[in-house]
Design a protein around this motif. Structure first.
Motif, PDB file in Angstrom:
ATOM      1  N   TRP A 689       0.836  -1.197   0.000  1.00 26.19           N
ATOM      2  CA  TRP A 689       0.000   0.000   0.000  1.00 26.19           C
ATOM      3  C   TRP A 689       0.870   1.246   0.000  1.00 26.19           C
ATOM      4  CZ3 TRP A 689      -5.171  -0.102  -0.643  1.00 26.19           C
ATOM      5  CH2 TRP A 689      -5.856  -1.285  -0.347  1.00 26.19           C
ATOM      6  N   GLN A 690       0.513   2.196  -0.810  1.00 24.87           N
ATOM      7  CA  GLN A 690       1.042   3.547  -0.683  1.00 24.87           C
ATOM      8  C   GLN A 690      -0.023   4.512  -1.198  1.00 24.87           C
ATOM      9  OE1 GLN A 690       4.313   4.803  -3.277  1.00 24.87           O
ATOM     10  NE2 GLN A 690       4.219   2.855  -4.367  1.00 24.87           N
ATOM     11  N   GLY A 716       3.707   1.803   2.800  1.00 25.99           N
ATOM     12  CA  GLY A 716       3.535   0.579   3.567  1.00 25.99           C
ATOM     13  C   GLY A 716       4.843  -0.152   3.795  1.00 25.99           C
ATOM     14  N   SER A 730       6.519   0.540   7.731  1.00 31.38           N
ATOM     15  CA  SER A 730       5.694   1.592   7.122  1.00 31.38           C
ATOM     16  C   SER A 730       5.953   2.927   7.812  1.00 31.38           C
ATOM     17  CB  SER A 730       4.211   1.233   7.233  1.00 31.38           C
ATOM     18  OG  SER A 730       3.820   1.135   8.597  1.00 31.38           O
TER      19      SER A 730
END
Length: 795
Positions: A689-690, A716, A730
């Motif tokens: 995830w980003q 992340g 993260s």
């Protein structure tokens, strides 16, 4: 060795001598020459990833991002590569400084650099190989006020055009002269003492000819202060455009870059699972091992080194874009570029985490070794055996490079059908001189000091702090040649439905040689440990001769539900050929990528939304990890599924919210690192995830209308290594700024980055395979909190 052919130069001369008019490139239209309505349309035009003069982003059947000058300014990129943080599907590690970024795309497996990223200037690859060891494309160009906008296409049609990049192609579009004189002068200074001057001027030379010239110069220490000016240099760009008729034009441009910056590498930090903290005596936000004491050194080979040289380039890049309207339905386009100069790297590369001087001496001299003397090189004062020390080496790499690129195409428009056929040619050369290793014993603190060590039994461990010479000495030269033909057909089936398909055949050839080093005891004295295993240049040459060809292809469909809402779908198969460094290590795999993607596009006055779902299967990775104990090849494949979302919400005239999000599930398949199968592990250095949110406020305070903007980014957790044993936790990063216009011509701006002083790790220790353990480790954090103040005058 192959010799550069004359084909590109002769096409250049032919175009100059032709008497008919040349077409104006839609992507080059200048703001000054258009109505406000036309200006808005021009800003939405993208050229990268297209066969012709460009297309509206809303009509593109592929994933593309476009950033105008205002978006670039508010992003406040720390480097050329850093602007790619605005592109979903891309992971950028720009913590290495102005140069030497690591850029990753859509789960393609890579150990570093930017193997699947190509930078273009006005549609021409700056240097055809996207990455060589110690040289990636962003090192060869800077973002300044001469850049009008940036376009970035990922996957999709990229495998057909230009150098056939299946990953990410980034096009930096230059400003051009319009019908009125315009320009900008800007000065900026940071809270850490670096100053910079930018400027450009553009305008008409006559009714049909415009010019632009501009650039920048900077100097300072950088956020990580090494006690000397490590950031220094500039760039100047100029172009002239002449319109022969509404559909014919020529653009000539030239750029000179002479710029360098400190090569920032991992530093000591303390890790306890996901908790990262400072190592005692070292600031992870702005500390560096580099110092005046370490700046000037003499290697065992006699080479004198100045760390201030850092990483950078001194190059000249010239080119031309021709657009030639042969008839109402037939047009010819030719884009050509030449580059020549040097790219260089000088850095202080740490080897392992800190330890006490006593423990280090026993590791260096063997069990039971007793320290005889331990002193500072500068001054000779005694050093405590309890002093925390670290081993770091002076690495130097020099590359003499040149290239010629030519991309010519014919386009035929008949009714609803557009057929394009093209020819791409590139010839490029590099002569490499490497000297890696040269380890020193340093104090493990900000602005480290060199230490000399002698054992009680008379063995001399160091010379001026050096405990070893080179472990990898390279003298090599290579010439590459790429020849490609491509054809693309685009058919507007109905007013709402458009389909396209294309093929590309490319032949890739490399010839060269490597001078094999030899290992010696340079003084034939076993008691002088610092030079017992020196790598020196030998006399034996190993030839390299490689030639292969491949087909790439794509097919896409675009359906416009309305003029503001559309969908697209695409399949593409692209290839990436092995470059010089792979072949030197005997790795000949050709990377292939199969990509399926589909997306939604929404463009209204209030909302812009671009969402793409993709799946790719990657085979044939070939990369090399440089380790003191011997280089390690990494080969294999990966699969990835992801979602990319970017958009903007404009509910009022005084508030807007931009944002982007990437979800990536990428794992290795049939992937081997150091001979061990890592299949099933997450692809290194790319988070699941980003996301980033970028609100902008434009309040009105009695006639004063500031622009207040911020960026909140989330990265992340990732793993720095294929073994998934070096966790990069993260983190969030908060940037913000405010600008105020005074008398419509003066712009005052302040921008702050990493306002919370987050210790966000972007890299572990690439000189280690597997875990670093807990406690003191080596890792590369993002830069600490900094502020830039600028004032600009526009006319």
């Amino acid at each position: 060795m192959m010799k550069p052919v004359w084909m590109g130069a002769s096409l250049f001369a032919l175009a100059l001598s032709a008497s008919p008019a040349f077409a104006q490139d839609a992507a080059g239209a200048n703001d000054d020459m258009a109505t406000p309505e036309a200006q808005d349309a021009a800003q939405d035009i993208v050229v990268v990833g297209t066969a012709g003069a460009g297309t509206r982003r809303q009509d593109a059947a592929f994933a593309v991002t476009s950033l105008d000058a205002q978006a670039i300014a508010e992003a406040a990129p720390a480097s050329t590569a850093d602007i790619l943080k605005m592109v979903p599907g891309v992971s950028v590690e720009s913590s290495g400084g102005q140069n030497g970024a690591n850029i990753f795309v859509r789960g393609y497996p890579s150990g570093g650099d930017a193997q699947f990223v190509t930078f273009q200037s006005s549609g021409v690859p700056i240097f055809p190989p996207p990455t060589l060891s110690f040289l990636e494309n962003s090192q060869l160009i800077r973002i300044d006020n001469t850049v009008e906008r940036i376009e970035a296409v990922r996957g999709g049609t990229g495998s057909l055009f230009s150098n056939g990049q299946p990953g990410l192609t980034v096009n930096l579009v230059q400003r051009e002269g319009g019908r009125t004189l315009a320009g900008k002068m800007q000065g900026s200074i940071t809270n850490y003492g670096e100053y910079r001057a930018d400027g450009y001027v553009s305008g008409p030379l006559d009714e049909d000819t415009g010019f632009m010239v501009g650039g920048f110069y900077r100097q300072g220490t950088g956020v990580r202060d090494p006690q000397f000016d490590s950031e220094k240099g500039g760039q100047i760009t100029a172009n002239i455009r002449h319109d022969f008729s509404p559909d014919s034009s020529v653009l000539l441009y030239a750029r000179y870059l002479n710029d360098r910056g400190q090569w920032l590498l991992p530093v000591p930090v303390i890790q306890d699972g996901s908790d990262i903290s400072a190592f005692p005596g070292f600031d992870p936000n702005d500390g560096t091992l580099a110092s005046e004491d370490v700046r000037y050194t003499t290697l065992n080979t006699g080479q004198r080194v100045d760390l201030a040289r850092g990483r950078g380039a001194k190059i000249v890049n010239v080119g031309a874009n021709f657009n030639f309207g042969l008839s109402d339905s037939l047009s010819f386009r030719d884009r050509i570029g030449f580059l020549g100069g040097r790219a260089f790297t000088t850095g202080l590369v740490p080897d392992g985490p800190p330890t006490s001087a006593q423990a280090y001496a026993e590791r260096l001299g063997g069990a039971g070794s007793v320290i005889g003397s331990l002193t500072y090189v500068d001054g000779g004062a005694a050093v405590s055996p309890d002093q925390q020390v670290i081993q770091a080496g002076i690495w130097t790499v020099d590359k003499k490079i040149n290239s010629v690129v030519n991309d010519a195409s014919l386009q035929l428009e008949t009714g609803r059908n557009t057929l394009t056929g093209g020819f791409y040619y590139a010839n490029y050369f590099t002569h490499d001189m490497w000297n890696l290793g040269n380890g020193m014993i340093l104090t493990a603190e900000d602005n480290a000091r060199r230490i000399n060590l002698t054992f009680a039994d008379g063995r001399v461990a160091t010379r001026d702090g050096f405990m070893q010479g080179s472990f990898y000495l390279i003298d090599a030269a290579y010439t590459g040649e790429d020849v490609a033909f491509y054809a693309v057909d685009e058919f507007q089936v109905t007013d709402k439905l458009r389909i396209d398909g294309g093929l590309r055949w490319q032949k890739h050839r490399i010839e060269g040689y490597v001078v094999q080093p030899v290992t010696v005891d340079s003084d034939n004295d076993p008691n002088t440990l610092y030079n017992n295993n020196d790598a020196q240049r030998g006399t034996s040459q190993t030839p390299i001769d490689y030639s292969e060809d491949k087909w790439s292809y794509t097919a896409g469909v675009n359906y416009d539900l309305t003029s503001q809402i559309g969908f697209f779908g695409r399949y593409s198969k692209g290839h990436s050929f092995p470059q010089f460094d792979n072949l030197r290590e005997g790795v000949t795999d050709i990377a292939s990528v199969d990509t399926w993607e589909g997306g939604l596009k929404v463009s209204t006055n209030m909302v812009n939304l671009y969402a793409t779902l993709f799946h790719n299967k990657f085979e044939g990775l070939s990369s090399v990890q440089f380790l003191p104990g011997g280089n390690v090849a990494q080969v294999g494949g990966a699969k990835a599924t992801g979602v990319e979302v970017e958009g903007a919400l404009r509910p009022t005239s005084w508030f807007s919210l931009n944002g982007s999000l990437t979800y990536l599930d990428a794992t290795y398949e049939n992937f081997f690192s150091a001979g061990v199968d890592q299949s099933g592990n997450r692809v290194q250095r790319q988070p699941k995830w980003q996301w980033r949110l970028m609100p902008t406020l434009k309040p009105d305070f009695g006639g004063v209308k500031p622009t207040i903007y911020a960026t909140l980014q989330y990265y992340g957790d990732r793993f720095s290594d294929p073994e998934n044993q070096q966790l990069l936790p993260s983190f969030y990063q908060l940037d913000a700024g405010v600008s105020v216009k005074v008398m419509d011509r003066i712009d005052l701006r302040v921008t702050g980055t990493n306002l919370t002083n987050e210790i966000g790790l972007t890299e572990g220790n690439p000189r280690v395979i597997g875990s670093q353990g807990t406690g003191a480790i080596l890792a590369r954090p993002i830069l600490g909190r900094s502020f830039t103040f600028s004032a600009a005058y526009s006319f």
